[in-house]
Design an enzyme around this catalytic site. Structure first.
Site, short mmCIF file in Angstrom:
data_model
loop_
_atom_site.label_atom_id
_atom_site.label_comp_id
_atom_site.label_asym_id
_atom_site.label_seq_id
_atom_site.Cartn_x
_atom_site.Cartn_y
_atom_site.Cartn_z
N GLU A 186 0.82 -0.50 -5.02
CA GLU A 186 -0.50 0.39 -5.14
C GLU A 186 0.06 1.59 -5.26
O GLU A 186 0.59 2.53 -4.20
CB GLU A 186 -1.52 0.23 -3.93
CG GLU A 186 -2.73 1.02 -4.05
CD GLU A 186 -2.66 2.35 -3.22
OE1 GLU A 186 -3.62 3.34 -3.32
OE2 GLU A 186 -1.69 2.66 -2.35
N ASP B 196 0.81 -1.21 0.10
CA ASP B 196 0.13 0.20 -0.07
C ASP B 196 1.01 1.36 0.01
O ASP B 196 1.85 1.39 0.72
CB ASP B 196 -0.90 0.08 1.19
CG ASP B 196 -1.59 1.18 1.28
OD1 ASP B 196 -2.52 1.35 0.54
OD2 ASP B 196 -1.57 2.08 2.39
#
Ligand code: GLC
Length: 654
Positions: free
Chosen positions: A336, A294
């Site tokens: 991401e 992330d």
């Protein structure tokens, strides 16, 4: 602030043959000869991939050799603890390294509570996923979050525990095994940029422990924060302005890029790298096969920059990948990075990192351009951006293609790209935000703004796929033709992401057309964050109608399941087949070719509500031979030399 150095990348401590550091040697001791050999071979395979970048990041530090020893120790411990079934999977994946590139891959993404309550509840729903042909299952953040607002679970206080509301780590392990038994890979989020301020490391730092203070980025006064702020942007300007937070008890400013409760980790500290490798292998050994890393763009900070996409980020990601490849080669990494096209491509490995970095990355540009073209009924910008900024394929990597996810849509159309098409960037972005909010005259969409920033004029958008596509408006107005049209938009989008190249991700509920959910406004922990609008809970009563061909749900579900079946039956769609953007010369039609050893597959998509026609000669010149539409199996018969395309048509022509 840090200079990049080169230096011999292989530290002495990891020299081959009897050169294993003590910690690693002792971890491997209980293993049999075969497993020790495998470790040695895999370490040899990835040594340069691992220590090349690490030497650039940390090689100048006096503690580098000790760090390198520790790292090999942590990796060896991870391998020693790897369960038998996963070692077998490692071998299988070593033998078929393209497993995630195959046309058989289909992804599905959900919050556990919103899909099935708990992790055991998910296991009871696997038949539902099988109906859609799913092979890749993303559990949205499921590790133990801080209490209260946790940014949808992205504020993690313990990477080794599951959110107790969802179940236990044992449940996760069992679910991973149940998925694996059905040929489905589990994807789990690993937040790399920050921890919750309630994480054990943060608590120790806050209590004054200098070892843990060095895990974060802390400042005694505003001098450095002010200097950084001069070039930083804000991620959540509306509810979390600024990038630093003052804690009076600590007497320090802490770097908090996202929310106040999310403390940025200090990746200049090699101990952070070690800790994360340890966590990564812990999760891999529970049966996680895809780690969604992330917010990776933010990992490295450099004064005078936006502190995004710095070169060191790619060194970190390559080294993490190499560590995993030694101890858990079945596992792949998804980055991401929701960034501009130029910055996005390197996350799939560019230059020295080619084939060695992320295996997957979200195709944010494809997503944004899809919605932009749908609103404008104009595919020129889409074709221009996808042709100009992206390679046709990658080495050992591919896209995660998607229409919507749990986040907002940021209208990342650059001024330069807009100008190349004679558009004004700011005006086009404002048009898109208005269109998807539903306030632009004649807009079919329904949505909400997210984080409008009066300072920069930036406005982002929230809304489900179905509501963005016009289903909510049409249902509210009981407009039958409008409902049909919305269904065609949704199916056209899924046919596009299923053929473009990469793993198509279905966001939970899109397959039955779930609409915007405004109940988040009643929850004080969520009301400030309109992204909850497009994270509705699964409505199993509505889902039950999926078998009724006369319902909206039935048409959508069958349509999407059919698209995914057609994908699996079209080997042309293996991710190694280059994706070449074509110019059919017809307004509002987007076209690409997947060039495969079996011949070409031409994707044709009509982004308008009127009929279009593409010259058959264009399709033939692009490589179509038998004129079969692989989506329907039907032969496409041109009329007057033209292939007719009804409103929102999608054709996969071979
Ligand atoms: C990623 C997540 C987003 C979250 C942010 C901070 O962008 O997708 O939901 O707010 O990281 O963790």
């Amino acid at each position: 602030m840090t200079s990049r150095r080169t230096r011999s990348s292989t530290p002495a401590a990891t020299a081959p043959e009897g050169g294993l550091p003590a910690r690693a040697a002792s971890a491997l001791k209980p293993l049999d000869r075969h497993d020790r050999d495998l470790f040695a071979l895999r370490l040899a395979r990835s040594r340069e991939d691992l220590f090349g970048p690490l030497a650039r990041l940390y090689g100048h530090r006096p503690d580098y050799a000790a760090f390198a020893d520790d790292l090999v120790g942590v990796i060896a411990e991870g391998w020693a603890a790897r369960p038998e079934a996963l070692r077998r999977l490692d071998l299988a994946r070593d033998l078929e390294p393209d497993w995630f590139l195959r046309e058989t891959m289909v992804g599905y993404v959900f919050y556990i509570d919103r899909f099935a309550g708990t992790i055991p509840g998910v296991v009871d729903r696997l038949d539902y996923l099988e109906e859609l042909g799913v092979t890749y299952v993303h559990f949205m953040p499921c590790l133990k979050p801080r209490p209260g607002d946790s940014d949808g679970g992205y504020s993690v206080m313990d990477y080794r525990q599951v959110d107790p509301r969802y179940g236990s780590m044992d449940d996760l392990e069992r679910a991973a095994a149940a998925l694996r038994a059905r040929g489905m890979s589990l994807c789990v989020d690993l937040v790399l940029n920050h921890t919750a301020k309630e994480h054990d490391w943060a608590l120790k730092a806050r209590a004054g422990d200098p070892v843990y203070q060095a895990y974060y980025r802390m400042f005694d006064d505003r001098t450095l924060p002010d200097a950084y702020e001069a070039t930083l942007t804000e991620v959540f300007p509306a509810h979390a302005p600024g990038n630093f937070t003052w804690y009076p008890d600590l007497g320090k400013w802490v770097w908090t890029t996202f929310n106040e409760h999310q403390w940025d980790l200090n990746w200049e500290n090699p101990r952070v790298f070690l800790e994360i490798v340890d966590v990564m292998l812990f999760l891999a050994n529970r049966g996680v096969e895809v780690l969604r890393l992330d917010a990776v763009a933010f990992l490295w900070k450099r004064m005078g920059t936006r502190c995004q996409n710095e070169p060191e980020v790619h060194d970190i990601l390559q080294a993490l990948r190499a560590a995993c490849r030694i101890a858990a080669p079945a596992v792949i990494h998804k980055a991401e990075a929701i960034v501009s096209p130029r910055d996005l491509v390197p996350y799939l490995g560019a230059g020295v990192h080619a084939g060695r970095e992320g295996n997957l990355a979200y195709h944010n540009s494809l997503m944004v351009q899809f919605w932009s073209a749908l609103a404008a009924r104009d595919t020129r910008a889409m074709a221009y951006v996808l042709r100009t900024h992206f390679p046709t394929h990658f080495r050992n990597a591919t896209w995660a293609t998607y229409l919507r996810c749990h986040d907002d849509v940021g209208w990342a159309v650059t001024d330069e790209d807009a100008a190349a098409l004679g558009l004004s960037g700011p005006a086009h972005r404002a048009f898109l935000a208005d269109f998807y909010e539903g306030v632009f005259p004649g807009s079919f969409a329904r949505g909400a703004l997210f984080q409008s920033n009066p300072g920069t004029g930036d406005k982002r958008s929230s809304g489900t796929t179905a509501s963005f596509c016009g289903l909510e408006t049409a249902v509210a107005e009981d407009d039958r033709p409008g409902i049909d049209t919305a269904i065609h938009r949704i199916l056209m989008g899924h046919a596009l992401i299923a053929a473009f190249g990469g793993i198509p991700l279905i966001y939970m509920g899109d397959e039955i057309g779930l609409l915007n959910d405004r109940t988040y406004l009643d929850d004080p922990d969520k009301a400030h964050d309109s992204r909850w609008m497009h994270r509705p809970a699964m409505d199993w009563a509505i889902a039950a109608r999926r078998t009724d061909a006369g319902t909206v749900e039935g048409r959508l579900h069958d349509g999407i399941a059919t698209i995914m079946r057609a994908r699996k039956a079209a080997p042309h769609l293996h991710a190694d087949s280059p994706t070449e953007i074509l110019d059919p010369g017809v307004d509002g039609v987007f076209a690409f070719r997947r060039a495969s050893p079996l011949g070409a597959l031409i994707g044709l998509f009509n982004f308008t509500e009127s009929w279009r026609a593409v010259p058959a000669a264009f399709a033939a010149a692009s490589g179509a031979t038998d004129f079969v539409d692989r989506l329907t199996g039907a032969v496409v018969v041109p009329s007057d030399g033209m292939i007719p395309l009804p409103p929102y048509a999608r054709i996969w022509l071979t």
